[in-house]
Design an enzyme around this catalytic site. Structure first.
Site, PDB file in Angstrom:
ATOM      1  N   SER A 657       0.815  -1.222   0.000  1.00 32.52           N
ATOM      2  CA  SER A 657       0.000   0.000   0.000  1.00 32.52           C
ATOM      3  C   SER A 657       0.844   1.266   0.000  1.00 32.52           C
ATOM      4  O   SER A 657       0.308   2.366  -0.125  1.00 32.52           O
ATOM      5  CB  SER A 657      -0.942  -0.003   1.217  1.00 32.52           C
ATOM      6  OG  SER A 657      -0.208   0.075   2.421  1.00 32.52           O
ATOM      7  N   LYS A 700      -6.246   4.544   8.139  1.00 33.04           N
ATOM      8  CA  LYS A 700      -5.116   5.332   7.648  1.00 33.04           C
ATOM      9  C   LYS A 700      -5.469   6.817   7.588  1.00 33.04           C
ATOM     10  O   LYS A 700      -4.681   7.679   8.006  1.00 33.04           O
ATOM     11  CB  LYS A 700      -4.690   4.823   6.270  1.00 33.04           C
ATOM     12  CG  LYS A 700      -4.067   3.431   6.302  1.00 33.04           C
ATOM     13  CD  LYS A 700      -3.745   2.926   4.904  1.00 33.04           C
ATOM     14  CE  LYS A 700      -3.091   1.544   4.976  1.00 33.04           C
ATOM     15  NZ  LYS A 700      -2.794   1.002   3.628  1.00 33.04           N
TER      16      LYS A 700
END
Length: 811
Positions: A657, A700
């Site tokens: 990611s 996140k």
């Protein structure tokens, strides 16, 4: 509003309404969940239920089931509820162990109709009680005593007559049988009187010889008679034993005839009763009172009447139906049963009455549910279960005997035929490992019931989910919930999945939230659970687990961990990662930096070089490298050296990611284009620069937002996410509110170029008809730098070659 970025076709921030998928409480047509009827808790599990029905009803070898899913307790509840619907079927058999009178080390298993085992046990106990009265009474009767006396008198008379005949014969030869303390002796006599030794010596030699010969002849006859006496005693005992048997048979005939008539349809029981009758006939003295047994011939004080008991190891309940057994501790003995021992005279002894059933015995004819992970961790349990399923019989063996650890005498009970469906509950990982590593597994567990983790968040499913929440609350006697409370739980279910378009079917988490909401509602004396109680429960769950997050965020605020949220930096970007702590996870920003210099085109992943990077992260760096080589100056050899690193990373780095962030940091360093530190970025990518979906997007975003909020929201802060992750957003209310007020932004990006434009404020640029990037674009600057580095590398190589040739000529 967020500040505008002077880039061409830059993605616009997502509207606040798209950051959270609200559940409309007005869609529910109830006042509280108390008004709703209960619902089957297997919502959205049609695939698993279909497999479950097939596996349960399918006959044939090996059609046992493995139930796959993440939540064992939820699966177990659904499986048990489904199996309960089958309890209307006829109950299976009872099983008993009885003594084997021919070989007591091998007890006999008896199969009886449901609830008939206890009846047999009671009937046998009753007949033993009856015999304890009837047999002593028969032996105490005057008729029996007279018969015994007649037999005894007959042999006494026979003995007396023989002795008298011997005495008369002896007297005819002038000798006599004389009783002594040790038996009989032969002595000479004259005129009816015994001779002393002195008188015997006075006889003539002829008389002495005649008398001595007569004495020797009579001694032989007396010896022959004495040797014959044991046989006479044996005959007398046999006649008394025959009499005892006849008397006993007469005494027990009535009770046994009545009992055998009651079980005439069960041949195995009849054989046991016949063997029992024969044993009673052979050991009638054992039924005498204790004080009498000590004196009776044939009585064995060590023998116990317990040998006539019936040990019912499996007894079906009164409510009937097939057994459904869940064994939470599947050890070897708990599965296959055990044989107990008791100390006796310094040794351990056992018999059939000490056989104890295992879960396989109890579930015979029905279903046995086991947790696969617990089963596999118990020594010998998995191997024994497989052997039992292959043999279709429960064979009870002492584990100590198998391993030769003990020498105690044990039993070898008859194996009990097995007709049972075994249902294992376990994770998908465990299922696939067993398929791969155990060749017997797929032979024995042919049906997999795979439970869904999620269902679509459609209007119909929302209504079903509301009823499911009501059902879970009602079954546990919890307070009813209002529509807004139900809506809040549904929203949290989507957040647990990290998908605004799905609902979680992991009912453990949902059930916990309902219970904890009930707790907070009762704390304030509310008679219903409201949305604010649900929110308090959610916040309390987080608060109990977020110590580490608070400490790490504090380290960032104190600059122990360096994270920039203002200004710009070349070759530096804020990446985002997720730290998973079991039932709680949170986002953490990480500084990712890149350095470039002249080189041979190699990109050094420092995390990988130090063995801190996992294989998926390394794959992302290789994709990055492939993208750069294919996108920029394809006809020019790459002549740069670059390094990428997660700054202040002291643990493992895994996942792809951060690929977009690493790519942007590298291109920023090559183009010498500063990156805005007010933004953070997350996303993976392919070799063509397309941004791909990542996990943990909500955590996140919130992780970077928390840092920015603590330092002060400026309006130009935000997070770049993959455009395809927009459907997964279920952000906290404070993040949504900040976005609505223009204090924080979420940018969806579909390509690396879009991410670069947002991060640098400079258009990425596309190749024109001549195949050139715009000179002032990011891509143009990157390509120009790469060509410059290639020229420098070429000049360096030529200079080095000339220097080498010059040194050669000088030499």
């Amino acid at each position: 509003m967020p500040k505008e970025i002077p880039a061409i076709n830059s993605p616009q921030p997502l509207a606040a309404e798209s950051l959270y998928n609200h559940c409309d409480a007005s869609a529910f047509a109830f006042g509280t969940t108390a008004e709703l009827a209960e619902l089957d808790i297997a919502v959205g599990q049609q695939r698993a239920l279909s497999a479950l029905e097939f596996g349960v009803r399918m006959t044939g070898d090996g059609y046992n089931l493995f139930v796959l899913g993440p939540d064992g307790s939820h699966q177990r509840r659904i499986v048990k509820e489904y199996l309960e619907s089958l309890r209307t079927e006829a109950a299976p058999s009872d099983w008993c162990y009885v003594n084997n009178f021919n070989d007591e080390r091998k007890p006999i298993a008896l199969r009886l109709p449901a609830r008939k085992g206890a009846t047999l046990k009671q009937d046998v106990a009753s007949i033993v009680d009856e015999l304890l009265a009837a047999i002593p009474a028969a032996f105490e009767s005057e008729h029996y005593r007279n018969q015994v006396a007649e037999i005894t008198q007959e042999y006494e008379e026979k003995h007396r007559a023989t002795m008298e005949a011997l005495q008369q014969e002896a007297q005819q030869h002038d000798v006599s049988l004389v009783p002594t303390p040790h038996g009989f002796a032969i002595a000479p006599m004259r005129t009816g009187k015994l001779l002393s030794d002195k008188d015997f010596e006075k006889l003539s030699d002829k008389e002495k010889d005649r008398t001595t010969t007569a004495m020797e002849a009579m001694t032989e006859k007396l010896r022959a008679h004495i040797e014959e006496l044991p046989e006479w005693h044996k005959q007398r005992r046999e006649r008394i034993r025959t009499l005892d048997r006849e008397v006993t048979e007469l005494a027990i005939r009535g009770p046994f005839v009545e009992l055998t008539a009651a079980y005439r349809k069960f041949p195995e029981v009849l054989r046991f009763l016949e063997d029992m009758r024969e044993d009673v006939l052979a050991h009638a003295p054992d039924f005498q009172p204790e004080e009498t047994r000590q004196t009776l011939f044939g009585a064995d004080p060590s023998r116990s009447l317990q040998r006539y008991q019936v040990n019912v190891v499996v007894e079906q309940p009164e409510d009937g139906g097939v057994p459904i057994v869940y064994e939470s501790n599947p050890t070897y003995q708990n599965l296959l049963g055990r044989i107990e021992h008791v100390p006796q005279f310094g040794a351990l002894v056992t018999d059939f009455s000490m056989i104890r059933p295992g879960a396989l015995h109890k579930a015979n004819g029905g279903f046995l549910i086991l947790d696969a992970d617990r089963l596999l961790t118990e020594p010998y349990a998995w191997t024994s279960l497989k052997r039992t399923l292959f043999e279709k019989a429960v064979r009870m063996e002492s584990l100590g005997q198998q391993l030769s650890l003990v020498t105690t005498v044990s039993l070898e009970p008859d194996p009990i035929p097995l007709d049972c469906k075994v249902i294992l509950l376990g994770s998908r990982v465990l299922y696939f490992l067993l398929c791969e590593l155990d060749p017997d597994f797929q032979e024995l567990f042919k049906v997999a019931a795979d439970f869904e983790n999620r269902i679509d968040r459609t209007d119909d499913n929302i209504q079903l989910y509301g009823r499911l929440i009501a059902t879970l609350a009602q079954r546990e006697g919890l307070l009813p919930l209002t529509p807004r409370a139900v809506a809040r739980i549904i929203e949290h279910s989507s957040r647990l999945l990290g998908d605004a378009e799905k609902l979680s079917t992991r009912l453990r988490d949902v059930s916990d939230l309902i219970r904890e909401s009930d707790y907070w509602a009762r704390r304030v004396d509310s008679d219903t659970v409201h949305a604010e109680h649900v929110q308090v429960a959610i916040d309390a769950q987080i608060h109990r687990l977020d110590r580490l997050r608070s400490e790490m965020h504090e380290e960032i605020q104190r600059d122990d961990i360096l994270i920039d949220t203002q200004g710009t930096r070349v070759g530096q970007v804020n990446g985002l990662s997720v730290i998973d702590l079991g039932r709680f996870s949170f986002g953490q920003p990480s500084k990712i930096t890149a350095n470039v210099s002249i080189g041979d085109g190699k990109i050094v992943d420092i995390e990988r070089e130090t063995e801190l990077g996992g294989p998926i992260h390394s794959k992302g760096v290789l994709i990055l490298s492939a993208y750069v080589s294919a996108t920029f100056a394809p006809e020019t050899p790459l002549s740069f050296a670059a390094s990428l690193v997660f700054e202040q990373s002291y643990g493992g780095v895994e996942g792809d990611s951060a690929t977009i962030a690493e790519t942007c940091a590298l291109l920023s360093a090559l183009a010498n284009a500063p990156i805005r530190q007010t933004l953070a970025v997350t996303g993976s990518m392919n070799q063509h620069g397309t941004v791909q979906v990542i996990g943990g997007v909500n955590e996140k975003i919130e992780g970077f937002f928390d840092i920015c909020r603590t330092r002060g929201l400026t309006g130009d802060q935000g997070v770049l996410i993959p455009a395809d992750n927009a459907k997964h957003l279920m952000l906290r209310a404070d993040v949504v509110e900040a976005a609505r007020n223009g204090q924080f932004a979420i940018y969806p990006v579909a390509t690396v170029d879009e991410a670069l434009a947002l991060l640098t404020g400079i258009a990425a640029g596309q190749r024109d008809e001549e195949g050139q990037f715009p000179e002032d674009s990011i891509n143009g600057r990157v390509e120009k730098r790469l060509i410059e580095l290639a020229e420098l590398r070429r000049e360096f190589d030529h200079a080095k070659k000339d220097e080498t040739e010059s040194e050669g000529e000088s030499t």
